[in-house]
Design a protein around this motif. Structure first.
Motif, PDB file in Angstrom:
ATOM      1  N   ASP A 182       0.780  -1.238   0.000  1.00 26.80           N
ATOM      2  CA  ASP A 182       0.000   0.000   0.000  1.00 26.80           C
ATOM      3  C   ASP A 182       0.813   1.290   0.000  1.00 26.80           C
ATOM      4  OD1 ASP A 182      -2.320  -1.571   0.161  1.00 26.80           O
ATOM      5  OD2 ASP A 182      -2.199  -1.641   2.351  1.00 26.80           O
ATOM      6  N   GLU A 183       2.091   1.230   0.335  1.00 27.67           N
ATOM      7  CA  GLU A 183       2.814   2.482   0.530  1.00 27.67           C
ATOM      8  C   GLU A 183       3.934   2.741  -0.474  1.00 27.67           C
ATOM      9  OE1 GLU A 183       4.153   2.904   4.538  1.00 27.67           O
ATOM     10  OE2 GLU A 183       2.185   2.440   5.405  1.00 27.67           O
ATOM     11  N   ARG A 184       4.467   1.736  -1.095  1.00 26.80           N
ATOM     12  CA  ARG A 184       5.569   1.957  -2.032  1.00 26.80           C
ATOM     13  C   ARG A 184       5.044   2.573  -3.333  1.00 26.80           C
ATOM     14  NH1 ARG A 184       6.165  -1.704  -6.148  1.00 26.80           N
ATOM     15  NH2 ARG A 184       4.572  -3.337  -6.140  1.00 26.80           N
ATOM     16  N   ASP A 185       5.960   3.174  -4.048  1.00 27.26           N
ATOM     17  CA  ASP A 185       5.658   3.751  -5.356  1.00 27.26           C
ATOM     18  C   ASP A 185       5.962   2.702  -6.420  1.00 27.26           C
ATOM     19  OD1 ASP A 185       5.513   5.114  -7.732  1.00 27.26           O
ATOM     20  OD2 ASP A 185       6.675   6.854  -7.049  1.00 27.26           O
ATOM     21  N   PRO A 186       4.971   2.147  -7.099  1.00 26.33           N
ATOM     22  CA  PRO A 186       5.221   1.059  -8.057  1.00 26.33           C
ATOM     23  C   PRO A 186       6.033   1.495  -9.273  1.00 26.33           C
ATOM     24  CG  PRO A 186       2.952   1.776  -8.183  1.00 26.33           C
ATOM     25  CD  PRO A 186       3.539   2.470  -6.991  1.00 26.33           C
ATOM     26  N   ARG A 187       6.244   2.800  -9.428  1.00 22.46           N
ATOM     27  CA  ARG A 187       7.052   3.266 -10.553  1.00 22.46           C
ATOM     28  C   ARG A 187       8.546   3.202 -10.253  1.00 22.46           C
ATOM     29  NH1 ARG A 187       4.374   9.036 -10.834  1.00 22.46           N
ATOM     30  NH2 ARG A 187       4.785   8.678  -8.608  1.00 22.46           N
ATOM     31  N   LYS A 188       8.891   2.991  -8.984  1.00 25.04           N
ATOM     32  CA  LYS A 188      10.293   2.967  -8.577  1.00 25.04           C
ATOM     33  C   LYS A 188      10.694   1.573  -8.095  1.00 25.04           C
ATOM     34  CE  LYS A 188      10.644   7.734  -6.848  1.00 25.04           C
ATOM     35  NZ  LYS A 188      11.002   8.542  -5.640  1.00 25.04           N
ATOM     36  N   PRO A 189      11.945   1.191  -8.312  1.00 23.97           N
ATOM     37  CA  PRO A 189      12.430  -0.039  -7.656  1.00 23.97           C
ATOM     38  C   PRO A 189      12.592   0.227  -6.170  1.00 23.97           C
ATOM     39  CG  PRO A 189      14.247   1.066  -8.754  1.00 23.97           C
ATOM     40  CD  PRO A 189      13.007   1.851  -9.102  1.00 23.97           C
ATOM     41  N   PHE A 190      12.505  -0.821  -5.366  1.00 21.91           N
ATOM     42  CA  PHE A 190      12.635  -0.638  -3.919  1.00 21.91           C
ATOM     43  C   PHE A 190      13.811  -1.427  -3.364  1.00 21.91           C
ATOM     44  CE2 PHE A 190       9.565  -4.191  -4.299  1.00 21.91           C
ATOM     45  CZ  PHE A 190      10.156  -5.147  -3.483  1.00 21.91           C
ATOM     46  N   MET A 191      14.336  -0.908  -2.264  1.00 23.44           N
ATOM     47  CA  MET A 191      15.331  -1.609  -1.454  1.00 23.44           C
ATOM     48  C   MET A 191      14.760  -1.673  -0.040  1.00 23.44           C
ATOM     49  SD  MET A 191      17.909  -2.116   0.740  1.00 23.44           S
ATOM     50  CE  MET A 191      18.119  -0.469   1.418  1.00 23.44           C
ATOM     51  N   MET A 192      14.249  -2.836   0.303  1.00 22.24           N
ATOM     52  CA  MET A 192      13.557  -3.047   1.576  1.00 22.24           C
ATOM     53  C   MET A 192      14.440  -3.869   2.511  1.00 22.24           C
ATOM     54  SD  MET A 192      11.062  -3.518   3.818  1.00 22.24           S
ATOM     55  CE  MET A 192       9.500  -3.031   3.114  1.00 22.24           C
ATOM     56  N   MET A 193      14.610  -3.393   3.758  1.00 25.80           N
ATOM     57  CA  MET A 193      15.323  -4.144   4.786  1.00 25.80           C
ATOM     58  C   MET A 193      14.289  -4.629   5.805  1.00 25.80           C
ATOM     59  SD  MET A 193      18.857  -1.969   5.196  1.00 25.80           S
ATOM     60  CE  MET A 193      19.802  -3.415   5.701  1.00 25.80           C
ATOM     61  N   TYR A 194      14.091  -5.944   5.821  1.00 24.55           N
ATOM     62  CA  TYR A 194      13.072  -6.629   6.630  1.00 24.55           C
ATOM     63  C   TYR A 194      13.845  -7.406   7.692  1.00 24.55           C
ATOM     64  CZ  TYR A 194       9.696 -10.603   7.193  1.00 24.55           C
ATOM     65  OH  TYR A 194       8.872 -11.603   7.658  1.00 24.55           O
ATOM     66  N   MET A 195      13.884  -6.879   8.942  1.00 25.34           N
ATOM     67  CA  MET A 195      14.893  -7.301   9.917  1.00 25.34           C
ATOM     68  C   MET A 195      14.254  -7.783  11.215  1.00 25.34           C
ATOM     69  SD  MET A 195      17.290  -4.002   9.044  1.00 25.34           S
ATOM     70  CE  MET A 195      18.795  -4.508   9.860  1.00 25.34           C
ATOM     71  N   HIS A 196      14.376  -9.076  11.478  1.00 21.89           N
ATOM     72  CA  HIS A 196      13.731  -9.683  12.643  1.00 21.89           C
ATOM     73  C   HIS A 196      14.554  -9.545  13.915  1.00 21.89           C
ATOM     74  CE1 HIS A 196      10.199 -11.398  10.830  1.00 21.89           C
ATOM     75  NE2 HIS A 196      10.927 -11.827   9.820  1.00 21.89           N
ATOM     76  N   LYS A 197      13.844  -9.377  15.031  1.00 22.74           N
ATOM     77  CA  LYS A 197      14.479  -9.467  16.354  1.00 22.74           C
ATOM     78  C   LYS A 197      14.846 -10.920  16.662  1.00 22.74           C
ATOM     79  CE  LYS A 197      13.575  -9.286  21.303  1.00 22.74           C
ATOM     80  NZ  LYS A 197      14.911  -8.781  21.667  1.00 22.74           N
ATOM     81  N   ALA A 198      13.945 -11.823  16.397  1.00 24.80           N
ATOM     82  CA  ALA A 198      14.155 -13.241  16.675  1.00 24.80           C
ATOM     83  C   ALA A 198      15.309 -13.766  15.814  1.00 24.80           C
ATOM     84  CB  ALA A 198      12.880 -14.022  16.366  1.00 24.80           C
ATOM     85  N   PRO A 199      16.017 -14.802  16.319  1.00 23.45           N
ATOM     86  CA  PRO A 199      15.825 -15.479  17.604  1.00 23.45           C
ATOM     87  C   PRO A 199      16.789 -15.005  18.697  1.00 23.45           C
ATOM     88  CG  PRO A 199      17.218 -16.805  16.191  1.00 23.45           C
ATOM     89  CD  PRO A 199      16.897 -15.563  15.414  1.00 23.45           C
ATOM     90  N   HIS A 200      16.922 -13.694  18.874  1.00 21.80           N
ATOM     91  CA  HIS A 200      17.825 -13.173  19.898  1.00 21.80           C
ATOM     92  C   HIS A 200      17.342 -13.556  21.305  1.00 21.80           C
ATOM     93  CE1 HIS A 200      20.091 -10.254  22.320  1.00 21.80           C
ATOM     94  NE2 HIS A 200      20.912 -10.139  21.286  1.00 21.80           N
ATOM     95  N   ARG A 201      18.294 -13.744  22.191  1.00 17.38           N
ATOM     96  CA  ARG A 201      18.011 -13.957  23.607  1.00 17.38           C
ATOM     97  C   ARG A 201      17.072 -12.861  24.118  1.00 17.38           C
ATOM     98  NH1 ARG A 201      22.946 -13.893  28.054  1.00 17.38           N
ATOM     99  NH2 ARG A 201      21.978 -15.199  29.669  1.00 17.38           N
ATOM    100  N   PRO A 202      16.034 -13.152  24.916  1.00 16.28           N
ATOM    101  CA  PRO A 202      15.802 -14.358  25.707  1.00 16.28           C
ATOM    102  C   PRO A 202      14.832 -15.363  25.087  1.00 16.28           C
ATOM    103  CG  PRO A 202      14.408 -12.615  26.553  1.00 16.28           C
ATOM    104  CD  PRO A 202      15.166 -12.033  25.394  1.00 16.28           C
ATOM    105  N   TRP A 203      14.693 -15.363  23.760  1.00 16.71           N
ATOM    106  CA  TRP A 203      13.986 -16.458  23.086  1.00 16.71           C
ATOM    107  C   TRP A 203      12.562 -16.694  23.607  1.00 16.71           C
ATOM    108  CZ3 TRP A 203      18.663 -18.400  25.751  1.00 16.71           C
ATOM    109  CH2 TRP A 203      19.835 -18.023  25.082  1.00 16.71           C
ATOM    110  N   TRP A 204      11.713 -15.664  23.458  1.00 20.40           N
ATOM    111  CA  TRP A 204      10.301 -15.828  23.836  1.00 20.40           C
ATOM    112  C   TRP A 204       9.498 -16.156  22.574  1.00 20.40           C
ATOM    113  CZ3 TRP A 204       7.260 -15.697  28.268  1.00 20.40           C
ATOM    114  CH2 TRP A 204       7.956 -15.475  29.471  1.00 20.40           C
ATOM    115  N   PRO A 205       9.024 -17.398  22.448  1.00 17.65           N
ATOM    116  CA  PRO A 205       8.177 -17.744  21.303  1.00 17.65           C
ATOM    117  C   PRO A 205       6.777 -17.154  21.476  1.00 17.65           C
ATOM    118  CG  PRO A 205       9.107 -19.704  22.404  1.00 17.65           C
ATOM    119  CD  PRO A 205       9.267 -18.548  23.328  1.00 17.65           C
ATOM    120  N   ASN A 206       5.976 -17.211  20.429  1.00 18.36           N
ATOM    121  CA  ASN A 206       4.561 -16.878  20.623  1.00 18.36           C
ATOM    122  C   ASN A 206       3.905 -18.034  21.389  1.00 18.36           C
ATOM    123  OD1 ASN A 206       3.572 -18.884  18.824  1.00 18.36           O
ATOM    124  ND2 ASN A 206       3.738 -17.509  17.083  1.00 18.36           N
TER     125      ASN A 206
END
Length: 547
Positions: A182-206
Motif C-alpha cells: 500500500d505504501e511503495r511507489d510502483p514506478r520505482k524499484p525498492f530496497m527493503m530491509m526486513y529485519m527480525h528481532k528473533a531469535p535473539h536472547r531471551p527467546w520468547w516464542p509466541n
C-alpha cells in the motif's frame, strides 16, 4: 554518484535478464528490487537447507531452492551491532568505529541505503537495527529501540514512538507487507530491509509455538560436553556455558519465586539479569499471560520437582532442551513469516524482478562446545547463513563454497542494481559467484577481528585469517596465544595444532598472509592499542559516573 545505469539496463534487457511482466510490477525503472531479510543470532545449523537435524524451515529453504546457498559465508566480527555496521557500510568495524556494542558508530560513514536512495530507489526498513534510532538513507522506517521486545513491542518511527500489540515477528512482517502492498511507489524499484528481532536472547516464542516446541526433544551436538582440552585459554575462560552461565529465569523461563523457594536446591548459582523473567513476561496482557501460563506452569513444576535430584550431566541436558525448545520455536515463527512475504512477492508478480537475500548478523552456538551466544572465530559463531535468489540470473539450487563475508553485502547489492560502490568500501562484489563467472573470483582468505573484552561472556580479543582449509587466530590483550585449526581434518575444531611441528610451515605461511590482510584492511597493532585504551577510558568514565 550517478553512473551510466541506462546503458547497463539496456544491455540487460537485450540479454533477457529483466522481465516485462504485465502484472503489478509496472514501474518504469526496471532495475531489480531488493528484499534484504536479516534475523538476529540465527545459527546456520537451524536452517534445514544447511542441516535438518533440528528444524524444518521450508520457507527460508525456498530461497536456496530457487537460488544460491553459501556454505562458507562468514562475518568479520561476530557480535550484533558491529556486524550490522559492517553490512551497512561495507567496511570493517575498526574503520566504521563500531568495534563492539559499546563504541559509537561513526555517523559520517555513508551506508548503502543512502546510496540506493540517492540513485532513485525507494527505501524502507522495518524491524531491528540495534544501533541508532534514525537510520540514514531510509524513506520509511519503523525500528525497535535497542534490543526491542518480543511482546507488544515499541517502535521508533519518523513520526515518533509507538507501541503495537502482538508478537514482534508477526508485527514486523505486517509492517513490511503493508508497505509493499500500500505504501511503495510502483514506478520505482525498492530496497527493503526486513529485519527480525528473533531469535535473539531471551527467546520468547509466541504462545502457540511455545506450547508446540516444549513437547519436542532435540538431538544433542557431539561436543555438548566439551572440556576444552587441546585448546587455549580463551575457550576455557569464556562465560557462555549452558550449565553454569545460562540463566534460569531469563533464559529457561523458571519463575523467580520458584528459585527463591528452592534456595540452595537450584544450584549451581547463576547470576540473573534484573527483571530477566518479568521484563518480557510483564509486557504481556492478561489474555496473553493466560496462554503462556499453561506452558510456564508445566516447565516450573518439572524444574522444582526434578532439578534437585539431577546429576550435573542431566542438568546440562535439561538446560539444552529448554534452550532449543525456545530458540527453535522463535525461528519457526520467522520461517512462517518469511513465507508470508515470499508468497506475496509471487502473488503480486514482484518476485520476477526481486533479489531476495536471507542472512543473520552472525552465527550462534546451539550447545556446540557446551555454549550459547557467539563472538568467537570458531565456526558456529563465525559462519552465518546466506541464501540469495535472483530469478533469471542465479541458477536455482546452486551451492557455493567460496569464502564470502558480510563485508561484501553492500558492494554486491549496489552492483546488482548497476550502482558504483564507494571507493573506500572494503568488500568484494559477489556478482561473479551469483552470475556463474566463478573464474573472476580471486579471494582465498578472509579477515576477522573481535574486540569486546573484558565484557559479558568474557570472550578474549582476537583476530585471525580463515581459508577453506585452515583457521589461524591470535588471542591478545591479557594473553598472547595463537591457535591453528585444520578445517578439513578437524571440522569440529577440537584440536589446536599451532605447536604441532607438522604444521610449522603452514603457520609461517598463514602469519605472512594475515599480516598482508591486516595491511590491506588498514588494521594494525597500533590500532589495537588505540582501541584498548579507548575501551579502558570508557570503563573508567562508566565507573566514575556510576559512583
Amino acid at each position: 554518484m550517478r553512473n551510466k545505469n541506462h546503458y547497463l539496463i539496456a544491455a540487460l534487457l537485450v540479454l533477457g535478464i529483466y522481465s516485462c511482466s504485465q502484472k503489478e510490477e509496472t514501474q518504469a525503472d526496471k532495475r531489480p528490487n531488493i528484499l534484504f531479510i536479516m534475523s538476529d543470532d540465527h545459527a546456520y545449523q537451524a536452517i534445514s537447507a544447511y542441516d535438518d537435524k533440528l528444524l524444518q524451515t521450508p520457507n527460508i529453504d525456498r530461497i536456496a531452492d530457487e537460488g544460491m546457498l553459501f556454505t562458507n559465508a562468514c562475518v568479520s566480527n561476530s557480535i550484533c551491532a558491529p556486524s550490522r555496521a559492517t553490512i551497512l557500510t561495507g567496511k570493517h568495524t575498526h574503520i566504521n568505529g563500531k568495534i563492539d556494542n559499546l563504541m559509537p558508530f561513526d555517523t559520517s560513514q555513508v551506508t548503502f541505503p543512502q546510496i540506493f536512495q540517492q540513485e532513485g530507489y525507494q527505501t524502507a526498513m522495518f524491524g531491528k537495527l540495534h544501533f541508532g534510532n534514525n537510520p540514514k538513507g531510509v524513506d520509511e522506517f519503523m525500528i525497535l529501540p535497542g534490543q526491542g521486545y518480543y511482546l507488544n513491542p515499541d517502535f521508533n518511527t519518523p513520526r515518533g514512538d509507538t507501541t503495537i500489540m502482538g508478537y514482534v515477528t508477526d508485527i514486523i512482517t505486517d509492517l513490511t507487507l503493508n508497505w509493499l502492498k500500500d505504501e511503495r511507489d510502483p514506478r520505482k524499484p525498492f530496497m527493503m530491509m526486513y529485519m527480525h528481532k528473533a531469535p535473539h536472547r531471551p527467546w520468547w516464542p509466541n504462545p502457540e509455538k511455545f506450547a508446540e516446541f516444549t513437547q519436542k526433544q532435540f538431538p544433542e551436538p557431539e561436543t555438548l560436553f566439551d572440556d576444552y582440552s587441546n585448546r587455549g585459554t580463551a575457550a576455557k575462560d569464556a562465560e557462555m556455558n549452558l550449565l553454569t552461565h545460562m540463566m534460569y529465569s531469563h533464559d529457561s523461563k523458571v519463575r523467580p519465586e520458584v528459585l527463591e523457594r528452592m534456595g540452595e536446591k537450584a544450584s549451581p548459582k547463576v547470576e540473573e539479569f534484573e527483571n530477566g523473567f518479568y521484563g518480557p513476561y510483564g509486557r504481556a496482557t492478561a489474555e496473553q499471560k493466560a496462554k503462556y501460563d499453561l506452558v510456564l506452569d508445566g516447565i516450573n513444576a518439572d524444574f522444582e520437582e526434578n532439578w534437585p535430584s539431577m546429576t550435573e550431566e542431566e542438568k546440562m541436558r535439561w538446560k539444552y532442551q529448554r534452550y532449543m525448545q525456545d530458540y527453535l520455536a522463535c525461528i519457526s515463527s520467522v520461517d512462517d513469516n518469511v513465507g508470508r512475504v515470499l508468497d506475496y512477492l509471487e502473488e503480486s508478480g514482484l518476485a520476477e524482478n526481486t533479489i531476495v537475500v536471507y542472512t543473520s548478523d552472525q552465527g550462534f552456538y546451539l550447545g556446540e562446545h557446551g555454549w550459547f551466544d557467539k563472538r568467537f572465530i570458531y565456526n558456529e559463531s563465525f559462519k552465518t547463513p546466506l541464501l540469495v535468489k535472483w530469478p533469471n540470473v542465479i541458477k536455482p539450487g546452486t551451492t557455493e563454497d567460496e569464502m564470502v563475508q558480510n563485508l561484501d553485502f553492500a558492494q554486491t547489492l549496489l552492483a546488482a542494481a548497476g550502482i558504483t560502490a564507494l571507493d573506500d568500501m572494503q568488500g568484494e562484489s559477489l556478482m561473479p559467484l551469483l552470475t556463474g563467472a566463478r573464474e573472476q573470483w580471486t579471494r582465498d582468505a578472509v579477515y576477522y577481528h573481535y574486540y569486546e573484552y573484558p565484557s559479558v561472556h568474557m570472550v578474549k580479543r582476537h583476530y585471525g585469517i580463515v581459508t577453506k582449509e585452515f583457521k589461524l587466530a591470535h588471542f591478545y590483550y591479557d594473553i598472547d596465544e595463537w591457535e591453528l585449526y585444520d578445517r578439513a581434518k578437524d571440522p569440529l575444531e577440537m584440536n589446536n595444532v599451532y605447536d604441532d611441528p607438522a604444521y610449522a610451515d603452514k603457520v609461517q605461511e598463514l602469519k605472512l598472509q594475515l599480516d598482508d590482510l591486516r595491511a590491506q584492511y588498514k588494521d594494525s597493532p597500533e590500532l589495537d592499542q588505540k582501541y584498548i585504551q579507548i575501551y579502558k577510558d570508557m570503563q573508567v568514565k562508566k565507573d566514575n559516573d556510576f559512583w
